[in-house]
Design a protein around this motif. Structure first.
Motif, PDB file in Angstrom:
ATOM      1  N   TYR A  85      16.193  18.112  20.312  1.00  0.00           N
ATOM      2  CA  TYR A  85      15.484  18.026  21.593  1.00  0.00           C
ATOM      3  C   TYR A  85      13.975  17.855  21.380  1.00  0.00           C
ATOM      4  O   TYR A  85      13.332  17.025  22.016  1.00  0.00           O
ATOM      5  N   LYS A  86      13.412  18.633  20.446  1.00  0.00           N
ATOM      6  CA  LYS A  86      11.961  18.563  20.196  1.00  0.00           C
ATOM      7  C   LYS A  86      11.572  17.198  19.631  1.00  0.00           C
ATOM      8  O   LYS A  86      10.562  16.616  20.041  1.00  0.00           O
ATOM      9  N   LEU A  87      12.342  16.679  18.692  1.00  0.00           N
ATOM     10  CA  LEU A  87      12.047  15.354  18.131  1.00  0.00           C
ATOM     11  C   LEU A  87      12.130  14.278  19.214  1.00  0.00           C
ATOM     12  O   LEU A  87      11.283  13.388  19.283  1.00  0.00           O
ATOM     13  N   LEU A  88      13.138  14.366  20.065  1.00  0.00           N
ATOM     14  CA  LEU A  88      13.271  13.402  21.157  1.00  0.00           C
ATOM     15  C   LEU A  88      12.103  13.520  22.132  1.00  0.00           C
ATOM     16  O   LEU A  88      11.545  12.515  22.572  1.00  0.00           O
ATOM     17  N   GLU A  89      11.694  14.736  22.423  1.00  0.00           N
ATOM     18  CA  GLU A  89      10.547  14.961  23.305  1.00  0.00           C
ATOM     19  C   GLU A  89       9.272  14.338  22.724  1.00  0.00           C
ATOM     20  O   GLU A  89       8.517  13.663  23.430  1.00  0.00           O
ATOM     21  N   MET A  90       9.043  14.534  21.426  1.00  0.00           N
ATOM     22  CA  MET A  90       7.862  13.966  20.769  1.00  0.00           C
ATOM     23  C   MET A  90       7.913  12.441  20.774  1.00  0.00           C
ATOM     24  O   MET A  90       6.906  11.782  21.035  1.00  0.00           O
ATOM     25  N   LEU A  91       9.094  11.882  20.479  1.00  0.00           N
ATOM     26  CA  LEU A  91       9.230  10.436  20.462  1.00  0.00           C
ATOM     27  C   LEU A  91       8.957   9.842  21.844  1.00  0.00           C
ATOM     28  O   LEU A  91       8.220   8.865  21.974  1.00  0.00           O
ATOM     29  N   ARG A  92       9.505  10.442  22.870  1.00  0.00           N
ATOM     30  CA  ARG A  92       9.288   9.935  24.231  1.00  0.00           C
ATOM     31  C   ARG A  92       7.836  10.070  24.654  1.00  0.00           C
ATOM     32  O   ARG A  92       7.321   9.249  25.414  1.00  0.00           O
ATOM     33  N   GLU A  93       7.166  11.090  24.169  1.00  0.00           N
ATOM     34  CA  GLU A  93       5.733  11.257  24.431  1.00  0.00           C
ATOM     35  C   GLU A  93       4.949  10.085  23.837  1.00  0.00           C
ATOM     36  O   GLU A  93       4.054   9.530  24.480  1.00  0.00           O
ATOM     37  N   VAL A  94       5.303   9.700  22.622  1.00  0.00           N
ATOM     38  CA  VAL A  94       4.635   8.570  21.972  1.00  0.00           C
ATOM     39  C   VAL A  94       4.890   7.291  22.750  1.00  0.00           C
ATOM     40  O   VAL A  94       3.971   6.533  23.052  1.00  0.00           O
TER      41      VAL A  94
END
Length: 123
Positions: A85-94
């Motif tokens: 979830y955290k990795l996906l959140e960071m990727l979507r932020e980028v």
């Protein structure tokens, strides 16, 4: 993989939550995975350009296979685990251009920028 390398210190508490241990060590590597790795995994995800970061519910071989196996992961059955979830959140932020962390401020470049500005990076 690059995102995980950059944020491994920030992922440590999330990883600790995922596995239920405070002293977990986060390491990032690119290598072949064996059945033993899968059997001991708490959380598994796959990545792709269009798929982003997707949790894996189970991995297995055909029952007809000589060395068949099947592994189910608790994270992935109904929702992503905390690390996924955290990795996906960071990727979507980028991707959305709403980067809150300074480490990823320069990850996307304006393709219409001058060559000088493009080399500097960031939007």
């Amino acid at each position: 993989l690059e995102m995980a390398r950059i944020f491994k210190d920030e992922l440590q508490p999330i990883m600790a939550k995922s596995v239920g241990k405070e002293d977990v060590e986060v390491s990032v590597s690119e290598r072949d995975v064996c059945v033993e790795d899968l059997n001991s995994a708490v959380e598994v995800f796959v990545t792709g350009t269009a798929a982003e970061v997707v949790p894996v519910q189970s991995i297995g071989t055909s029952a007809d296979d000589e060395e068949s196996f099947s592994v189910k992961f608790k994270h992935g059955e109904s929702e992503p685990g905390p690390v996924t979830y955290k990795l996906l959140e960071m990727l979507r932020e980028v991707v959305a251009g709403h980067r809150t962390n300074e480490k990823i401020q320069d990850w996307l470049c304006d393709v219409h920028a001058t060559p000088e500005d493009f080399r500097k990076g960031g939007i």
